[in-house]
Motif scaffolding. Sequence first.
Motif, PDB file in Angstrom:
ATOM      1  N   SER A   1       3.898 -28.325   1.297  1.00 37.04           N
ATOM      2  CA  SER A   1       3.367 -29.685   1.295  1.00 37.04           C
ATOM      3  C   SER A   1       3.099 -30.167  -0.126  1.00 37.04           C
ATOM      4  CB  SER A   1       2.072 -29.746   2.117  1.00 37.04           C
ATOM      5  OG  SER A   1       2.302 -29.353   3.442  1.00 37.04           O
ATOM      6  N   LEU A   2       2.477 -29.310  -0.926  1.00 35.96           N
ATOM      7  CA  LEU A   2       2.105 -29.699  -2.281  1.00 35.96           C
ATOM      8  C   LEU A   2       3.327 -29.972  -3.145  1.00 35.96           C
ATOM      9  CD1 LEU A   2      -0.335 -30.109  -4.136  1.00 35.96           C
ATOM     10  CD2 LEU A   2      -0.169 -27.698  -4.767  1.00 35.96           C
ATOM     11  N   LEU A   3       4.332 -29.123  -3.049  1.00 35.97           N
ATOM     12  CA  LEU A   3       5.541 -29.296  -3.867  1.00 35.97           C
ATOM     13  C   LEU A   3       6.319 -30.542  -3.451  1.00 35.97           C
ATOM     14  CD1 LEU A   3       6.776 -25.600  -4.130  1.00 35.97           C
ATOM     15  CD2 LEU A   3       5.849 -27.004  -5.979  1.00 35.97           C
ATOM     16  N   LEU A   4       6.505 -30.710  -2.135  1.00 33.77           N
ATOM     17  CA  LEU A   4       7.255 -31.874  -1.664  1.00 33.77           C
ATOM     18  C   LEU A   4       6.536 -33.172  -2.009  1.00 33.77           C
ATOM     19  CD1 LEU A   4       8.675 -30.982   1.875  1.00 33.77           C
ATOM     20  CD2 LEU A   4       9.971 -31.701  -0.133  1.00 33.77           C
ATOM     21  N   PHE A   5       5.233 -33.205  -1.750  1.00 36.99           N
ATOM     22  CA  PHE A   5       4.496 -34.435  -2.011  1.00 36.99           C
ATOM     23  C   PHE A   5       4.437 -34.752  -3.496  1.00 36.99           C
ATOM     24  CE2 PHE A   5       0.301 -36.619  -2.634  1.00 36.99           C
ATOM     25  CZ  PHE A   5       0.733 -37.852  -2.178  1.00 36.99           C
ATOM     26  N   SER A   6       4.269 -33.747  -4.341  1.00 36.59           N
ATOM     27  CA  SER A   6       4.224 -33.980  -5.787  1.00 36.59           C
ATOM     28  C   SER A   6       5.533 -34.585  -6.285  1.00 36.59           C
ATOM     29  CB  SER A   6       3.931 -32.670  -6.527  1.00 36.59           C
ATOM     30  OG  SER A   6       2.669 -32.164  -6.176  1.00 36.59           O
ATOM     31  N   ALA A   7       6.650 -34.063  -5.782  1.00 36.09           N
ATOM     32  CA  ALA A   7       7.949 -34.593  -6.188  1.00 36.09           C
ATOM     33  C   ALA A   7       8.141 -36.030  -5.708  1.00 36.09           C
ATOM     34  CB  ALA A   7       9.065 -33.700  -5.643  1.00 36.09           C
ATOM     35  N   ILE A   8       7.758 -36.299  -4.461  1.00 35.19           N
ATOM     36  CA  ILE A   8       7.874 -37.661  -3.926  1.00 35.19           C
ATOM     37  C   ILE A   8       6.992 -38.616  -4.716  1.00 35.19           C
ATOM     38  CG2 ILE A   8       7.291 -39.096  -1.926  1.00 35.19           C
ATOM     39  CD1 ILE A   8       8.159 -36.687  -0.163  1.00 35.19           C
ATOM     40  N   LEU A   9       5.781 -38.178  -5.005  1.00 38.81           N
ATOM     41  CA  LEU A   9       4.842 -39.009  -5.753  1.00 38.81           C
ATOM     42  C   LEU A   9       5.383 -39.343  -7.139  1.00 38.81           C
ATOM     43  CD1 LEU A   9       2.004 -40.057  -4.956  1.00 38.81           C
ATOM     44  CD2 LEU A   9       1.053 -38.223  -6.356  1.00 38.81           C
ATOM     45  N   LEU A  10       6.015 -38.367  -7.783  1.00 38.19           N
ATOM     46  CA  LEU A  10       6.557 -38.585  -9.121  1.00 38.19           C
ATOM     47  C   LEU A  10       7.654 -39.645  -9.107  1.00 38.19           C
ATOM     48  CD1 LEU A  10       6.570 -37.795 -12.087  1.00 38.19           C
ATOM     49  CD2 LEU A  10       8.119 -35.899 -11.524  1.00 38.19           C
ATOM     50  N   VAL A  11       8.489 -39.639  -8.070  1.00 34.54           N
ATOM     51  CA  VAL A  11       9.554 -40.644  -7.984  1.00 34.54           C
ATOM     52  C   VAL A  11       8.974 -42.041  -7.791  1.00 34.54           C
ATOM     53  CG1 VAL A  11      11.506 -41.444  -6.589  1.00 34.54           C
ATOM     54  CG2 VAL A  11      11.303 -39.037  -7.178  1.00 34.54           C
ATOM     55  N   TYR A  12       7.954 -42.156  -6.938  1.00 34.02           N
ATOM     56  CA  TYR A  12       7.297 -43.458  -6.763  1.00 34.02           C
ATOM     57  C   TYR A  12       6.699 -43.941  -8.086  1.00 34.02           C
ATOM     58  CZ  TYR A  12       7.499 -43.800  -1.647  1.00 34.02           C
ATOM     59  OH  TYR A  12       7.917 -43.945  -0.342  1.00 34.02           O
ATOM     60  N   ALA A  13       6.054 -43.042  -8.815  1.00 27.39           N
ATOM     61  CA  ALA A  13       5.438 -43.412 -10.087  1.00 27.39           C
ATOM     62  C   ALA A  13       6.478 -43.863 -11.105  1.00 27.39           C
ATOM     63  CB  ALA A  13       4.636 -42.233 -10.641  1.00 27.39           C
ATOM     64  N   CYS A  14       7.613 -43.181 -11.132  1.00 25.13           N
ATOM     65  CA  CYS A  14       8.692 -43.551 -12.059  1.00 25.13           C
ATOM     66  C   CYS A  14       9.228 -44.941 -11.758  1.00 25.13           C
ATOM     67  CB  CYS A  14       9.822 -42.524 -11.968  1.00 25.13           C
ATOM     68  SG  CYS A  14       9.408 -40.902 -12.631  1.00 25.13           S
ATOM     69  N   ASN A  15       9.403 -45.232 -10.488  1.00 30.49           N
ATOM     70  CA  ASN A  15       9.897 -46.545 -10.088  1.00 30.49           C
ATOM     71  C   ASN A  15       8.918 -47.645 -10.488  1.00 30.49           C
ATOM     72  OD1 ASN A  15      11.935 -48.102  -8.444  1.00 30.49           O
ATOM     73  ND2 ASN A  15      10.094 -48.605  -7.292  1.00 30.49           N
ATOM     74  N   ALA A  16       7.611 -47.423 -10.218  1.00 28.68           N
ATOM     75  CA  ALA A  16       6.591 -48.419 -10.567  1.00 28.68           C
ATOM     76  C   ALA A  16       6.471 -48.583 -12.076  1.00 28.68           C
ATOM     77  CB  ALA A  16       5.246 -48.006  -9.978  1.00 28.68           C
ATOM     78  N   LEU A  17       6.595 -47.488 -12.808  1.00 29.76           N
ATOM     79  CA  LEU A  17       6.499 -47.530 -14.269  1.00 29.76           C
ATOM     80  C   LEU A  17       7.571 -48.431 -14.869  1.00 29.76           C
ATOM     81  CD1 LEU A  17       5.217 -46.263 -16.865  1.00 29.76           C
ATOM     82  CD2 LEU A  17       6.967 -44.479 -16.690  1.00 29.76           C
ATOM     83  N   PHE A  18       8.814 -48.233 -14.428  1.00 28.90           N
ATOM     84  CA  PHE A  18       9.890 -49.044 -15.000  1.00 28.90           C
ATOM     85  C   PHE A  18       9.838 -50.486 -14.494  1.00 28.90           C
ATOM     86  CE2 PHE A  18      14.367 -50.609 -14.841  1.00 28.90           C
ATOM     87  CZ  PHE A  18      14.482 -50.843 -16.208  1.00 28.90           C
ATOM     88  N   MET A  19       9.410 -50.685 -13.263  1.00 26.80           N
ATOM     89  CA  MET A  19       9.373 -52.044 -12.707  1.00 26.80           C
ATOM     90  C   MET A  19       8.489 -52.958 -13.553  1.00 26.80           C
ATOM     91  SD  MET A  19       8.486 -53.296  -8.842  1.00 26.80           S
ATOM     92  CE  MET A  19       9.851 -52.343  -8.187  1.00 26.80           C
ATOM     93  N   ARG A  20       7.281 -52.485 -13.883  1.00 21.32           N
ATOM     94  CA  ARG A  20       6.385 -53.320 -14.697  1.00 21.32           C
ATOM     95  C   ARG A  20       6.933 -53.507 -16.108  1.00 21.32           C
ATOM     96  NH1 ARG A  20       4.308 -57.664 -15.167  1.00 21.32           N
ATOM     97  NH2 ARG A  20       3.061 -57.851 -17.057  1.00 21.32           N
ATOM     98  N   ALA A  21       7.474 -52.445 -16.685  1.00 20.67           N
ATOM     99  CA  ALA A  21       8.027 -52.537 -18.040  1.00 20.67           C
ATOM    100  C   ALA A  21       9.196 -53.516 -18.078  1.00 20.67           C
ATOM    101  CB  ALA A  21       8.473 -51.154 -18.513  1.00 20.67           C
ATOM    102  N   TYR A  22      10.040 -53.471 -17.056  1.00 23.58           N
ATOM    103  CA  TYR A  22      11.209 -54.355 -17.021  1.00 23.58           C
ATOM    104  C   TYR A  22      10.803 -55.808 -16.810  1.00 23.58           C
ATOM    105  CZ  TYR A  22      15.937 -55.920 -15.820  1.00 23.58           C
ATOM    106  OH  TYR A  22      17.146 -56.573 -15.789  1.00 23.58           O
TER     107      TYR A  22
END
Length: 444
Positions: A259-280
Motif C-alpha cells: 500500500s505504501l509503495l503504490l500510494f507513494s508512487a501515485i501521489l508523486l505523479v499527481y504532484a508532478c502534474n500539479a507542479l507543472f500545471m501551475r508553472a505552465y
Amino acid sequence: MISALPSPAYPLTLSQSRPLRYAVFLYLYVMQGIPAGFYTTALTNYFTAEGVRPKAVGAFVAVIGLPWAFQFIWGPLIDRFQASSMGRRKPWVVGSQLMTVLASVVLLWVRDPVAQITTLGWLFCLRSLFAAIQDASVDAMAITIIPEDERGRVNAFMRAGFLIGTGVGAAVFAVLLRKYGFHGAALAQIGCLLTGVVVMFFVREQPNDRLLPSLGRRNGFVSAGGSMNPKIRPERPFVEHNFRWLFTELFRGIFARQSLLLFSAILLVYACNALFMRAYNHHLIDVIGWRDEDLSVLTGTYGMVAATLIALTGGYLADRFGARRLLLVMMSIVAVYLLGFNLASDAWAQHKVAQTGLVALYFMDPAVSAAAMPVLMGICRPGVEGSQFTTYMAFVNLCDIAGTYVAGTALEYIAAPYIGLTAGALAAVATAVTMLVVRHYRTH
C-alpha cells in the motif's frame, strides 16, 4: 420529530439503481470541483494578471489547502458515527454540504481580493475545512455503496464530475470575476453549492433509510427486503468499533508495504502534474502574454471536455483490462509528456503548440485517476475502507495545493521548462517504482 416513512419502491435509492449511483457521484464531484476551479484556476490566473507575485499566489492556495492535510481525522470519525436513521453516510454528506454553503457566505466580507489576498485565503481555508469533511463523507459513501465490478466506471464518473466542476469553476467564474467582480462570483458559487444540499436531501443510500432524522437510534443495518429482491444490493452489516481499533487498522492498512509503495508512487505523479500545471499557466500569462480570462476559459472548455472523455474511457478500460496494468500505461504517458513537451519549450511561443500542450496537460490527471482510484480502493483494509480511501483521497487533493505552492516558490528562481523537466524525471521514477511493485506482488 416527524420523518418520512421508508419505502422499498422509493426510486432515488443508491443501492438499488446503477444509473442513480453514476449520476449522484458525478454530481457530488461536480459540486466539489466548482470551488476548486474558482480558487485554483480563475482566481490564481486573475491574481497573476493583476501582478501578484507567484510566491504570494502559491501561499494563497497553500493556506486554502491546509484542512486537506488533516483530512485523515475525518475518516475514522465518519466510520465511528454512522448509526443514523437517514443512512450510514448521508448525514455527514448533507451536513458538511450545508456548512460549506454557510462558510462561503463569509467570503462576501472581502471587498478587494487583490489587496486582501491573505484574508481571502484564510476565509477560503474555513470553507475548505467543511469541504474536506464533505469529500471524506462522499468517498466513504462511495466505497460502501459501489459494487466491486463498478468501481472503475463509477470512479471515472467521480473524477469526470470533479473535472467538469473544475472546468466550470475556471471558465465561468473567470468571466464572472471580470464582469461582475469578486462578489458576483462568490454569490454564484454559493448558489451552486446550495443546489447540492437540496438534491442530496431526497436521495437514500438504502431502502430502509429515512429522508428526515428520527429521535431513536437506527435499528438494524441490513436493508429491508435486501434478501428478497435480487435487484437490491444488500448493505453490509455495520459493526461498531472504538477509535483505538479504527486507528490501529487504518495505520496497518496505510503502512503495509504494498500500500505504501503504490500510494507513494501515485501521489508523486499527481504532484508532478500539479507542479507543472501551475508553472505552465504562469509562463503563458507572465512570459508569453496570454490574458488570464482566455487561459481560464480554454482550461474550462477544451481542457475540461478532453479530460472528461479521458476519465470516462479510462474507467471502462480499468474494469475491462485491469486497473494496475492501465495505471502503468498512464503513468508512463505522463512521464513522456512532461519530458518531451518541456524539451520542446522553444516552440511554446507558437500559439497552437502552447494551446495543444495545455489541453494535453489536462489529459494527465484523469488518465492517472481512472486507474489509480480502483487500485487504491482495492488495497483498502476491510473494516476501515472508508477511512483508508478517504486518507488516500485527502493526499491526492493535497497534491494540487502542494504543487501550486512549490511551483509558486520555484518560479521565483527557475523557469517553467526546468520545473517541467524535473517533474517529468520524478514521474519516470514513480512509474519505475510502480512497475516493480506490481511485478513483485503478482509473483508473490
